[in-house]
Write an enzyme that holds these catalytic residues in place. Structure first.
Site, PDB file in Angstrom:
ATOM      1  N   ASN A 111       9.484   6.205   4.588  1.00  0.00           N
ATOM      2  CA  ASN A 111       8.135   6.518   4.124  1.00  0.00           C
ATOM      3  C   ASN A 111       7.139   5.537   4.728  1.00  0.00           C
ATOM      4  O   ASN A 111       7.492   4.392   5.017  1.00  0.00           O
ATOM      5  CB  ASN A 111       8.067   6.400   2.593  1.00  0.00           C
ATOM      6  CG  ASN A 111       8.786   7.532   1.907  1.00  0.00           C
ATOM      7  OD1 ASN A 111       8.623   8.688   2.281  1.00  0.00           O
ATOM      8  ND2 ASN A 111       9.575   7.206   0.902  1.00  0.00           N
ATOM      9  N   ASP A 136      14.437  -0.189  -7.385  1.00  0.00           N
ATOM     10  CA  ASP A 136      14.322   1.216  -7.005  1.00  0.00           C
ATOM     11  C   ASP A 136      14.590   1.432  -5.526  1.00  0.00           C
ATOM     12  O   ASP A 136      15.166   2.441  -5.133  1.00  0.00           O
ATOM     13  CB  ASP A 136      12.930   1.739  -7.370  1.00  0.00           C
ATOM     14  CG  ASP A 136      12.788   3.221  -7.079  1.00  0.00           C
ATOM     15  OD1 ASP A 136      13.633   3.998  -7.558  1.00  0.00           O
ATOM     16  OD2 ASP A 136      11.838   3.605  -6.373  1.00  0.00           O
ATOM     17  N   ASP A 137      14.182   0.493  -4.667  1.00  0.00           N
ATOM     18  CA  ASP A 137      14.392   0.648  -3.229  1.00  0.00           C
ATOM     19  C   ASP A 137      15.873   0.647  -2.881  1.00  0.00           C
ATOM     20  O   ASP A 137      16.292   1.300  -1.921  1.00  0.00           O
ATOM     21  CB  ASP A 137      13.686  -0.471  -2.468  1.00  0.00           C
ATOM     22  CG  ASP A 137      12.203  -0.514  -2.773  1.00  0.00           C
ATOM     23  OD1 ASP A 137      11.521   0.482  -2.523  1.00  0.00           O
ATOM     24  OD2 ASP A 137      11.740  -1.543  -3.300  1.00  0.00           O
ATOM     25  N   ARG A 141       7.108  -5.821   1.241  1.00  0.00           N
ATOM     26  CA  ARG A 141       7.622  -4.707   2.058  1.00  0.00           C
ATOM     27  C   ARG A 141       7.185  -3.390   1.421  1.00  0.00           C
ATOM     28  O   ARG A 141       7.987  -2.687   0.830  1.00  0.00           O
ATOM     29  CB  ARG A 141       9.145  -4.779   2.153  1.00  0.00           C
ATOM     30  CG  ARG A 141       9.748  -3.891   3.230  1.00  0.00           C
ATOM     31  CD  ARG A 141      11.196  -3.583   2.954  1.00  0.00           C
ATOM     32  NE  ARG A 141      11.375  -2.901   1.694  1.00  0.00           N
ATOM     33  CZ  ARG A 141      11.228  -1.587   1.526  1.00  0.00           C
ATOM     34  NH1 ARG A 141      10.858  -0.821   2.523  1.00  0.00           N
ATOM     35  NH2 ARG A 141      11.429  -1.041   0.340  1.00  0.00           N
ATOM     36  N   TYR A 167       1.161   9.586  -4.941  1.00  0.00           N
ATOM     37  CA  TYR A 167       2.272   8.777  -4.443  1.00  0.00           C
ATOM     38  C   TYR A 167       2.420   9.029  -2.950  1.00  0.00           C
ATOM     39  O   TYR A 167       1.441   9.298  -2.271  1.00  0.00           O
ATOM     40  CB  TYR A 167       3.545   9.072  -5.260  1.00  0.00           C
ATOM     41  CG  TYR A 167       4.562   7.979  -5.086  1.00  0.00           C
ATOM     42  CD1 TYR A 167       4.222   6.651  -5.366  1.00  0.00           C
ATOM     43  CD2 TYR A 167       5.825   8.234  -4.602  1.00  0.00           C
ATOM     44  CE1 TYR A 167       5.121   5.621  -5.167  1.00  0.00           C
ATOM     45  CE2 TYR A 167       6.733   7.211  -4.406  1.00  0.00           C
ATOM     46  CZ  TYR A 167       6.382   5.910  -4.688  1.00  0.00           C
ATOM     47  OH  TYR A 167       7.258   4.893  -4.485  1.00  0.00           O
ATOM     48  N   GLU A 200      10.203  -3.450  -7.134  1.00  0.00           N
ATOM     49  CA  GLU A 200       9.719  -2.469  -6.162  1.00  0.00           C
ATOM     50  C   GLU A 200       9.141  -3.158  -4.933  1.00  0.00           C
ATOM     51  O   GLU A 200       8.281  -4.050  -5.050  1.00  0.00           O
ATOM     52  CB  GLU A 200       8.640  -1.601  -6.811  1.00  0.00           C
ATOM     53  CG  GLU A 200       8.315  -0.345  -6.052  1.00  0.00           C
ATOM     54  CD  GLU A 200       9.443   0.663  -6.086  1.00  0.00           C
ATOM     55  OE1 GLU A 200       9.700   1.272  -5.027  1.00  0.00           O
ATOM     56  OE2 GLU A 200      10.053   0.846  -7.152  1.00  0.00           O
ATOM     57  N   ASP A 201       9.634  -2.774  -3.763  1.00  0.00           N
ATOM     58  CA  ASP A 201       9.074  -3.185  -2.478  1.00  0.00           C
ATOM     59  C   ASP A 201       9.052  -4.701  -2.268  1.00  0.00           C
ATOM     60  O   ASP A 201       8.082  -5.267  -1.747  1.00  0.00           O
ATOM     61  CB  ASP A 201       7.671  -2.599  -2.300  1.00  0.00           C
ATOM     62  CG  ASP A 201       7.723  -1.099  -2.033  1.00  0.00           C
ATOM     63  OD1 ASP A 201       8.833  -0.567  -1.930  1.00  0.00           O
ATOM     64  OD2 ASP A 201       6.660  -0.471  -1.936  1.00  0.00           O
ATOM     65  N   ASN A 205      12.817  12.388  -2.664  1.00  0.00           N
ATOM     66  CA  ASN A 205      11.848  11.509  -3.325  1.00  0.00           C
ATOM     67  C   ASN A 205      12.514  10.788  -4.485  1.00  0.00           C
ATOM     68  O   ASN A 205      13.158  11.422  -5.330  1.00  0.00           O
ATOM     69  CB  ASN A 205      10.666  12.349  -3.831  1.00  0.00           C
ATOM     70  CG  ASN A 205       9.469  11.513  -4.189  1.00  0.00           C
ATOM     71  OD1 ASN A 205       9.590  10.464  -4.829  1.00  0.00           O
ATOM     72  ND2 ASN A 205       8.287  11.965  -3.792  1.00  0.00           N
ATOM     73  N   LYS A 219       3.964   4.270  -9.218  1.00  0.00           N
ATOM     74  CA  LYS A 219       5.290   4.496  -9.795  1.00  0.00           C
ATOM     75  C   LYS A 219       5.194   4.803 -11.289  1.00  0.00           C
ATOM     76  O   LYS A 219       5.848   5.702 -11.814  1.00  0.00           O
ATOM     77  CB  LYS A 219       6.178   3.268  -9.578  1.00  0.00           C
ATOM     78  CG  LYS A 219       6.652   3.068  -8.156  1.00  0.00           C
ATOM     79  CD  LYS A 219       7.830   3.958  -7.816  1.00  0.00           C
ATOM     80  CE  LYS A 219       8.360   3.666  -6.423  1.00  0.00           C
ATOM     81  NZ  LYS A 219       9.516   4.499  -6.060  1.00  0.00           N
TER      82      LYS A 219
END
Length: 586
Positions: A426, A284-285, A171, A118, A261-262, A470, A189
């Site tokens: 990150n 999650d972001d 992203r 990760y 995610e993203d 994290n 993930k």
């Protein structure tokens, strides 16, 4: 395809409902096909009797090598590589060969392996995904598949999926639009779902929704694996996401968890608001990052001794991560006894146009930012904002490397006896400052946490251990709770419960070393405890659909945990875990 279709004694199968044992003979896959199936393959750990029974005799060297020796062999090979990207490729290759061995290695070496599978290495892997790509590890759904999304889901060989991580690649971490190269994130993930919380990997499905990319470098990359077109937006994009959500429920049921995610900022918030009340979903972001950050803030207060309502929080960035943290922080402050109006006064945000204030002359303020706009003079530079409002806690989540300058860090130490600095962007290359910069500029006074790992720092005879905020501390445990007790609406309060649970697990010894999170090597037990706390919250607030309520939640959860030890394939009795309905040849 179900377990019964893959493992059966001469085509027969019986179940003992009280013991959950499945009477079996040999895997229906036979000979070389067993060795080619990463879920079945045990390599040289197959016993002589298994080799003779399963048609493997002669296909393997004669030595019998148990799993412990295989782990040793893997680690010897792991250390041969001199860069993390090669180590990433090596570990993915292991996952393609032997899934149980892969997760055994990961769980036994979690601190070493987390930065490889990760952040930060997964970011580099995504940038080079065309070179890294070896075999399908999930599904790709494109804008051209409108009207056929359910059919594509049916192509996945697993009939019972409990968790999906999906991205559209717009992203990826702090790296921007990586299009179909973003598949590395859902794969990574879900690896953490298993490694950190023991969720069976067969029940997890990574998905990339490819609507194109606006990254010119990728469109010109001869190795690019996605659609070579600009991103589709607007009604057609929304139609595809709608069809995807409905297709998931049709294929896997309402209890299937969908983790976003993203996605780009402009889509992340609106899609979360659109679907959160009707689907088992979270972002999650926004929510995972918020929970882990709030947990770190709550832990830091045990060091600073400044109560929550007396802190001033300043965010560098006003994207989905910062807004998510700020909103959950408001809930935490209100839970401590403050009014929402006063809680909002404690939180300040800075975006690319400066401090977010009402009637801002440069571009104004819109969207989610409006909630946090203040009556204050406009300020463009972060250094001026810090000097003006004198925050006690400084949080960076805008992927602007070096944003926390030496002057800002020194000013934070001047205003506060113990300043709190969170550089959460990150990968490591995007962090607002380094751990070493922070400790040196503040003369070792600061509490520091980051999104990606930093090495320990020696300063004036003292050793500082930077905390890593994290998301893996949060989302695997939350997912385990959601799956285990069938939580179908994941509220903000669920994430606040998760944040409070994580903060309570930070020990006095951790705090003495400067940590605001538990040691990473404890993440498996942390995830189990967090899942238990979330489950208790869910039952107390009528969010769980699994009844009766388990009398012993820890024991109940252990029945769900993926076992990395090899199983015997010989008759007469095969002790299959409670996920006995899961297919075995994904």
């Amino acid at each position: 395809m179900s377990v019964a279709a893959n493992i059966a004694p001469e085509g027969q199968i019986t179940k003992n409902s009280s013991t959950k044992e499945v009477i079996i003979g040999r895997p229906r896959s036979y000979g070389i096909e067993i060795l080619r199936n990463p879920i079945l393959n045990k390599g040289m750990a197959f016993t002589l009797e298994e080799r003779q029974t399963l048609g493997l005799h002669g296909l393997l060297p004669p030595a019998l090598v148990d799993q412990d020796k295989q782990v040793y062999q893997v680690m010897q090979n792991f250390y041969r590589w001199d860069n993390d990207l090669d180590r990433f490729i090596f570990m993915i290759g292991l996952q393609d060969r032997s899934e149980k061995l892969f997760y055994r290695v990961i769980t036994e070496n979690i601190e070493l392996m987390m930065p490889i599978i990760y952040t930060p290495t997964v970011g580099l892997a995504c940038q080079k995904y065309g070179m890294v790509y070896r075999k399908p590890r999930g599904l790709y759904i494109t804008i051209h598949d409108l009207g056929h999304v359910y059919d594509i889901l049916c192509n996945w060989p697993v009939d019972i999926v409990k968790a999906i991580v999906v991205t559209d690649g717009e992203r990826i971490l702090g790296l921007g639009d990586l299009g179909a190269y973003g598949m590395g994130i859902p794969v990574g993930k879900l690896s953490l779902y298993t490694a950190c919380a023991g969720i069976p990997p067969q029940s997890c499905l990574p998905i990339t929704i490819d609507v194109g990319t606006n990254n010119k470098d990728l469109l010109n990359d001869p190795l690019y694996i996605g659609l070579r077109q600009k991103r589709v937006t607007g009604p057609e994009y929304d139609k595809l996401i709608d069809e995807f959500m409905k297709a998931v429920v049709k294929r896997y049921g309402e209890s299937c968890l969908i983790q976003f995610e993203d996605f780009g900022n402009h889509n992340a918030f609106r899609l979360l608001e659109k679907y959160r009340s009707h689907y088992c979903t979270f972002n999650d972001d926004i929510q995972g990052t918020a929970a882990v950050a709030v947990a770190g803030i709550l832990s830091s207060l045990m060091i600073t001794k400044v109560c929550l309502k007396n802190n001033v929080f300043l965010f560098q960035g006003a994207g989905e991560a910062s807004i998510g943290i700020a909103k959950l922080l408001v809930k935490a402050i209100v839970a401590s006894g403050q009014t929402e109006e006063n809680a909002l006064k404690q939180i300040w945000l800075v975006d690319s146009k400066g401090l977010i204030v009402k009637k801002r002359p440069k571009g104004g303020v819109e969207g989610e930012k409006v909630l946090f706009a203040k009556d204050h003079q406009p300020l463009d530079k972060l250094e001026d904002v810090v000097e003006s409002i004198k925050p006690t806690v400084l949080i960076g989540a805008a992927a602007i490397p070096g944003a926390f300058t030496e002057k800002i860090l020194k000013d934070m130490a001047k205003f506060n006896e113990i300043p709190v600095i969170f550089a959460l962007s990150n990968p490591t290359s995007k962090a607002e400052c380094t751990a070493e910069d922070t400790y040196k500029a503040t003369d070792g006074k600061a509490v520091f946490a980051s999104g990606s790992p930093f090495d320990k720092v020696e300063l004036k005879g003292k050793t500082f251990h930077p905390g890593q905020g994290n998301n893996a501390y949060i989302f695997p445990g939350v997912a385990l709770a959601v799956i285990a007790v069938d939580i179908r609406c994941i509220t903000e309060e669920v994430f606040l419960a998760a944040a409070e649970s994580l903060a309570k697990m930070v020990t006095k010894e951790d705090l003495a070393e400067g940590r605001v999170y538990p040691k990473l090597c404890q993440i498996r037990s942390v995830s189990l405890q967090l899942a238990e706390d979330v489950i208790n919250y869910a039952y107390n607030n009528n969010l769980a659909y699994h009844y009766p309520r388990p009398s012993n939640i820890q024991e109940f959860l252990r029945d769900f945990i993926y076992n990395t030890d090899y199983e015997s394939y010989l008759p007469p009795v095969y002790n299959w875990p409670k996920y006995n309905e899961l297919p075995i040849n994904a």
